[in-house]
Motif scaffolding. Structure first.
Motif, PDB file in Angstrom:
ATOM      1  N   ARG A 154       7.141  32.007  23.371  1.00 32.28           N
ATOM      2  CA  ARG A 154       5.844  32.614  23.071  1.00 32.28           C
ATOM      3  C   ARG A 154       5.883  33.355  21.733  1.00 32.28           C
ATOM      4  O   ARG A 154       4.901  33.369  20.979  1.00 32.28           O
ATOM      5  CB  ARG A 154       5.406  33.559  24.189  1.00 32.28           C
ATOM      6  CG  ARG A 154       3.981  34.053  24.006  1.00 32.28           C
ATOM      7  CD  ARG A 154       3.551  34.962  25.147  1.00 32.28           C
ATOM      8  NE  ARG A 154       3.295  34.233  26.371  1.00 32.28           N
ATOM      9  CZ  ARG A 154       2.182  33.546  26.621  1.00 32.28           C
ATOM     10  NH1 ARG A 154       1.231  33.473  25.687  1.00 32.28           N
ATOM     11  NH2 ARG A 154       1.999  32.935  27.773  1.00 32.28           N
ATOM     12  N   ASP A 155       7.020  33.980  21.420  1.00 28.99           N
ATOM     13  CA  ASP A 155       7.141  34.648  20.119  1.00 28.99           C
ATOM     14  C   ASP A 155       6.915  33.663  18.977  1.00 28.99           C
ATOM     15  O   ASP A 155       6.198  33.947  18.012  1.00 28.99           O
ATOM     16  CB  ASP A 155       8.534  35.282  19.972  1.00 28.99           C
ATOM     17  CG  ASP A 155       8.717  36.494  20.867  1.00 28.99           C
ATOM     18  OD1 ASP A 155       7.699  37.038  21.336  1.00 28.99           O
ATOM     19  OD2 ASP A 155       9.881  36.893  21.091  1.00 28.99           O
ATOM     20  N   THR A 158       3.274  32.325  18.928  1.00 28.56           N
ATOM     21  CA  THR A 158       2.378  33.308  18.316  1.00 28.56           C
ATOM     22  C   THR A 158       2.509  33.291  16.802  1.00 28.56           C
ATOM     23  O   THR A 158       1.511  33.306  16.075  1.00 28.56           O
ATOM     24  CB  THR A 158       2.703  34.719  18.847  1.00 28.56           C
ATOM     25  OG1 THR A 158       2.615  34.719  20.276  1.00 28.56           O
ATOM     26  CG2 THR A 158       1.744  35.754  18.280  1.00 28.56           C
ATOM     27  N   SER A 159       3.741  33.245  16.328  1.00 28.03           N
ATOM     28  CA  SER A 159       3.982  33.289  14.882  1.00 28.03           C
ATOM     29  C   SER A 159       3.393  32.089  14.160  1.00 28.03           C
ATOM     30  O   SER A 159       2.861  32.203  13.050  1.00 28.03           O
ATOM     31  CB  SER A 159       5.489  33.369  14.605  1.00 28.03           C
ATOM     32  OG  SER A 159       6.053  34.524  15.190  1.00 28.03           O
ATOM     33  N   GLU A 161       1.087  29.954  15.564  1.00 25.42           N
ATOM     34  CA  GLU A 161      -0.226  29.600  16.107  1.00 25.42           C
ATOM     35  C   GLU A 161      -0.231  28.178  16.657  1.00 25.42           C
ATOM     36  O   GLU A 161      -1.047  27.332  16.294  1.00 25.42           O
ATOM     37  CB  GLU A 161      -1.316  29.773  15.035  1.00 25.42           C
ATOM     38  CG  GLU A 161      -1.402  31.193  14.503  1.00 25.42           C
ATOM     39  CD  GLU A 161      -2.478  31.361  13.441  1.00 25.42           C
ATOM     40  OE1 GLU A 161      -2.962  32.475  13.299  1.00 25.42           O
ATOM     41  OE2 GLU A 161      -2.823  30.356  12.775  1.00 25.42           O
ATOM     42  N   THR A 163       0.411  25.446  20.208  1.00 23.36           N
ATOM     43  CA  THR A 163       0.424  25.237  21.650  1.00 23.36           C
ATOM     44  C   THR A 163       1.815  24.721  22.026  1.00 23.36           C
ATOM     45  O   THR A 163       2.338  23.826  21.358  1.00 23.36           O
ATOM     46  CB  THR A 163      -0.642  24.201  22.057  1.00 23.36           C
ATOM     47  OG1 THR A 163      -1.938  24.734  21.767  1.00 23.36           O
ATOM     48  CG2 THR A 163      -0.552  23.884  23.545  1.00 23.36           C
ATOM     49  N   LYS A 213      -8.317  32.363  20.327  1.00 24.16           N
ATOM     50  CA  LYS A 213      -6.941  32.343  20.822  1.00 24.16           C
ATOM     51  C   LYS A 213      -6.098  31.444  19.913  1.00 24.16           C
ATOM     52  O   LYS A 213      -6.468  30.291  19.660  1.00 24.16           O
ATOM     53  CB  LYS A 213      -6.914  31.836  22.262  1.00 24.16           C
ATOM     54  CG  LYS A 213      -5.567  31.965  22.951  1.00 24.16           C
ATOM     55  CD  LYS A 213      -5.724  31.604  24.422  1.00 24.16           C
ATOM     56  CE  LYS A 213      -4.394  31.685  25.151  1.00 24.16           C
ATOM     57  NZ  LYS A 213      -3.810  33.032  25.125  1.00 24.16           N
ATOM     58  N   LYS A 214      -4.995  31.955  19.444  1.00 23.72           N
ATOM     59  CA  LYS A 214      -4.191  31.241  18.450  1.00 23.72           C
ATOM     60  C   LYS A 214      -3.051  30.408  19.037  1.00 23.72           C
ATOM     61  O   LYS A 214      -2.494  29.554  18.369  1.00 23.72           O
ATOM     62  CB  LYS A 214      -3.607  32.250  17.454  1.00 23.72           C
ATOM     63  CG  LYS A 214      -4.651  33.067  16.691  1.00 23.72           C
ATOM     64  CD  LYS A 214      -5.528  32.187  15.823  1.00 23.72           C
ATOM     65  CE  LYS A 214      -6.485  33.018  14.972  1.00 23.72           C
ATOM     66  NZ  LYS A 214      -7.361  32.183  14.146  1.00 23.72           N
ATOM     67  N   HIS A 215      -2.654  30.673  20.287  1.00 28.53           N
ATOM     68  CA  HIS A 215      -1.531  29.937  20.867  1.00 28.53           C
ATOM     69  C   HIS A 215      -1.716  29.833  22.377  1.00 28.53           C
ATOM     70  O   HIS A 215      -2.473  30.601  22.975  1.00 28.53           O
ATOM     71  CB  HIS A 215      -0.202  30.636  20.562  1.00 28.53           C
ATOM     72  CG  HIS A 215      -0.071  31.974  21.244  1.00 28.53           C
ATOM     73  ND1 HIS A 215      -0.623  33.123  20.724  1.00 28.53           N
ATOM     74  CD2 HIS A 215       0.518  32.323  22.414  1.00 28.53           C
ATOM     75  CE1 HIS A 215      -0.361  34.131  21.534  1.00 28.53           C
ATOM     76  NE2 HIS A 215       0.327  33.678  22.565  1.00 28.53           N
ATOM     77  N   SER A 216      -1.026  28.873  22.979  1.00 26.85           N
ATOM     78  CA  SER A 216      -1.087  28.685  24.429  1.00 26.85           C
ATOM     79  C   SER A 216       0.262  28.181  24.940  1.00 26.85           C
ATOM     80  O   SER A 216       1.002  27.503  24.218  1.00 26.85           O
ATOM     81  CB  SER A 216      -2.179  27.676  24.807  1.00 26.85           C
ATOM     82  OG  SER A 216      -3.460  28.181  24.505  1.00 26.85           O
TER      83      SER A 216
END
Length: 319
Positions: A154-155, A158-159, A161, A163, A213-216
């Motif tokens: 997830r880190d 997030t960085s 962006e 999925t 939302k930038k990531h999943s």
């Protein structure tokens, strides 16, 4: 009963060593000789049997895998193979057997019991798919391994962006995916026990992207399908940059958690108590933090079920 045996069979799981240790020391405490059968049912048929002492199981409670090794055996599924194993046990004078493993291991234990040789099953599998017990030995450790991986991924997600699709173990059971997905805050969890709608998965991703939302994170149990294939479908349908991580056998290894060490110790000791009570064909477990035992055939005939309320909760929290 003066002599008992212990073996581990099927896929290894963290905590098996703690269970073996408990069997050996509980038995010796009651002045019973204990013999380790190496390499599962395969080793049983070939007579790989060795007497275990207190020191034989020293410094293993914290180690993953199994000191007794494990193997799968097609020959032992035959009556001839089963009788060959019983002959080896009788040579040493072993009168009862503790079998640590999953449903395949339980089936072997049931067959030996049917032939008049008492066995007790101890649930050792990371899949948490044995009926009659709330938890199996190794599940908690594997779960924490997966959660740690999700947090790290997830880190990066997030960085960059992105999925991420994470494929976890669970060919027929979705407990690892469900529990890890809920604990790790996954947006979508796909498990073998519940049908899924790919369009719904894609729409959920698109809705998230539209609201900023930038990531999943999507968790896929291996029994549902290939994580790599899911990743391709998602990227093609959404144009969102998608990456895939297949965790594989890393989920099986590692030092067992405190929970798994305690669980294994309690279940291993209870298995010995049942044999001393003259009971065979039983499977030990834990339900509502109380030790229980069931007819092993009854356990084998029950389907594995997921916690449906937990699955619904995971959907509600990932809107």
């Amino acid at each position: 009963m003066k002599k008992i045996g212990v073996l581990t069979s099927g896929g290894d799981s963290p905590g098996m060593n703690a269970a073996v240790r408990a069997v050996v020391r509980k038995a010796i405490y009651h002045n019973i000789e204990v013999y380790g059968i190496y390499q599962g049912y395969s080793g049983l048929m070939s007579g790989q049997i060795k007497k275990l002492e207190l020191g034989s199981v020293g410094d293993i409670i914290h180690r993953g895998g199994t000191k007794l090794y494990t193997a799968r055996s097609e020959e032992f599924k035959t009556v001839e193979g089963q009788k060959k194993g019983i002959e080896q046990l009788k040579k040493v004078g072993i009168e009862g057997l503790v079998v640590i493993g999953g449903d395949g291991s339980y089936r072997g234990a049931q067959k030996l019991t049917e032939h008049g040789f008492p066995c007790v099953g101890v649930p050792g599998t990371i899949d948490n798919d044995i009926p009659g017990t709330d938890f199996t030995i190794g599940f908690d450790t594997a779960l924490n391994t997966v959660i740690d991986a999700i947090d790290k991924i997830r880190d990066t997600a997030t960085s960059h962006e992105r999925t991420y699709v994470i494929e976890v173990m669970g060919r027929h059971a979705g407990d690892i995916a469900l529990w890890a997905g809920l604990a790790g805050g996954a947006e979508t969890i796909l498990i073998p026990e519940v049908d899924y709608d790919m369009d719904e998965v894609l729409q959920r991703l698109k809705r998230g992207h539209e609201r900023g939302k930038k990531h999943s994170i999507i968790i896929v149990a291996e029994g549902v399908g290939s994580g790599v294939e899911f990743g391709k479908k998602i990227e093609e349908a959404t144009q969102l940059e998608t990456r895939v991580s297949v965790l594989g056998h890393i989920q099986r290894g590692g030092s067992p958690t405190a929970f798994d060490r305690v669980l294994a110790s309690r279940l291993g000791a209870r298995a010995v108590e049942l044999l001393l009570e003259g009971k065979g064909g039983r499977a030990v477990g834990i339900q509502k933090n109380e030790l229980v035992d069931h007819d092993i055939l009854e356990v084998l005939n029950q389907p594995h079920k997921i916690d449906e309320n937990m699955y619904l909760l995971s959907q509600e929290l990932s809107i």
